[in-house]
Design an enzyme around this catalytic site. Sequence first.
Site, PDB file in Angstrom:
ATOM      1  N   THR A 155       0.927  -1.085  -0.066  1.00 37.74           N
ATOM      2  CA  THR A 155      -0.097   0.111  -0.120  1.00 37.74           C
ATOM      3  C   THR A 155       0.958   1.130   0.143  1.00 37.74           C
ATOM      4  OG1 THR A 155      -0.285  -0.303   2.475  1.00 37.74           O
ATOM      5  CG2 THR A 155      -1.997  -1.105   1.290  1.00 37.74           C
ATOM      6  N   LYS A 181       3.662  -7.015   3.683  1.00 37.06           N
ATOM      7  CA  LYS A 181       3.555  -5.520   3.472  1.00 37.06           C
ATOM      8  C   LYS A 181       3.365  -5.053   4.836  1.00 37.06           C
ATOM      9  CE  LYS A 181       0.360  -3.440   3.292  1.00 37.06           C
ATOM     10  NZ  LYS A 181      -0.429  -2.514   4.102  1.00 37.06           N
ATOM     11  N   THR A 192       1.854  -8.913  11.931  1.00 42.59           N
ATOM     12  CA  THR A 192       1.909  -7.575  10.793  1.00 42.59           C
ATOM     13  C   THR A 192       0.737  -7.190  10.258  1.00 42.59           C
ATOM     14  OG1 THR A 192       3.223  -6.798   8.976  1.00 42.59           O
ATOM     15  CG2 THR A 192       2.850  -9.075   9.099  1.00 42.59           C
ATOM     16  N   GLU A 278       6.514   4.518   7.203  1.00 38.99           N
ATOM     17  CA  GLU A 278       6.227   5.729   6.350  1.00 38.99           C
ATOM     18  C   GLU A 278       6.949   7.140   6.779  1.00 38.99           C
ATOM     19  OE1 GLU A 278       1.602   4.469   5.786  1.00 38.99           O
ATOM     20  OE2 GLU A 278       1.986   5.715   7.517  1.00 38.99           O
ATOM     21  N   ASN A 402       0.304  10.343   5.753  1.00 40.41           N
ATOM     22  CA  ASN A 402      -1.168   9.935   6.414  1.00 40.41           C
ATOM     23  C   ASN A 402      -2.316  11.314   6.130  1.00 40.41           C
ATOM     24  OD1 ASN A 402      -0.963   7.230   7.795  1.00 40.41           O
ATOM     25  ND2 ASN A 402       1.187   8.166   8.330  1.00 40.41           N
ATOM     26  N   THR A 407      -6.116  10.482  -0.711  1.00 36.38           N
ATOM     27  CA  THR A 407      -5.914  11.339  -2.111  1.00 36.38           C
ATOM     28  C   THR A 407      -4.779  10.737  -2.933  1.00 36.38           C
ATOM     29  OG1 THR A 407      -4.722  13.025  -1.005  1.00 36.38           O
ATOM     30  CG2 THR A 407      -7.140  13.106  -1.227  1.00 36.38           C
TER      31      THR A 407
END
Length: 407
Positions: A155, A181, A192, A278, A402, A407
Amino acid sequence: MPVNLAAPDPASLLPVPGVRLGVASAGIKKPGRRDLTLIELAPGSRVAGVFTQNRFCAAPVAVCREHLARGDIRALVINTGNANAGTGEEGLGRARQTCSAVARLFAIDAAQVLPFSTGVILEPLPIDKILPALPAAHADLAAERWSDAAAAIMTTDIVAKGASRQLRIAGKTVTVTGIAKGSGMIHPNMATMLGFVATDAAIAPALMQRMVSEVADLSFNCVTVDGDTSTNDSFVLIATGQAASPEIADAGPDYSALKAALAEVAIELAQAMARDGEGATKFMTIAVEGGRDRAECKQIAYAIARSPLVKTAFFASDPNLGRILAAIGYAGVQDLDVNALKVWLGDVLVAEAGGRAAGYSEAAAAAVMKEAEITVRVSLDRGDARATVWTCDFSYDYVKINAEYRT
């Protein structure tokens, strides 16, 4: 960018006899992106899993639990771009529709299919896109598709995550290969975001759940990115029994050897999630030793690893080490003697006897903080237990990723 992490060489992800994988583009979130994966298992394969403990668990998690309880799993279907979580009875129905469609392709029963989803929560699963793409994923099935599948399940991940090992059991070669992932919403208390590890070893059914739980506890239960536990966390162990080695029927040397290989793969995947957290710029290892039991060591390690103040200090390369002491203090170990513990940043002793270490050097600590990989070590001096947790820092990009996720 990910911290010292590159996508695995496709040739390094070894085929597991009895497993075939195929990917396709369903256009769930982005047109043309490969976002749908099928995994076919040979007859007689055994499957076990551990799943999120989030009470708002996703529809596919509920269906997976139901189907695993019946046994005889022959296929897995994985979509990204939509979590099918917070979708009520309609979400359950759509997960089951997906299983039925997969079952028709393989000429099996719908209860022999495990569904997995990851992506945006609170949106209906777009089966109008998924179902028409399933035949293409089915046509793509091949034993060598591990790398393609690792990419198709991502993702917000930047780098695909996969690993393989081989070992000898009773003189025979056994293969272990896994993909996972996860980049954000990572603070599992079982597993996970999504992880799939397969072996051609034969494991007795009675040992499968024990094996997957023990491997998860050594790996995916030791990683955090942001302290949030997903609604969709799933870690699945597949044993096809296609190797020529004898069935592992007890917790003896063969069980221990296979568990060690499975854990190596799972730890590599778990660490990759923290490295690819991230917006991550630092990869941190939090090692706590000298505890009365592993649980309290892990409790303290997680308090440090998930602290936003600690994580932002590491992003800034600022040795604001009082934040680490504060996290240790609020971890919840009620009878902890703070005067007995010691804390190291890399090789630099920074705290002892309840305060700053006598030989502490701000310059030495600052030099450690500038490194891309940093270890924080805590000695509690109250026992022999230890635990390690892996995490990453918080950067400006974490907020941006985040804030713009939908979007």
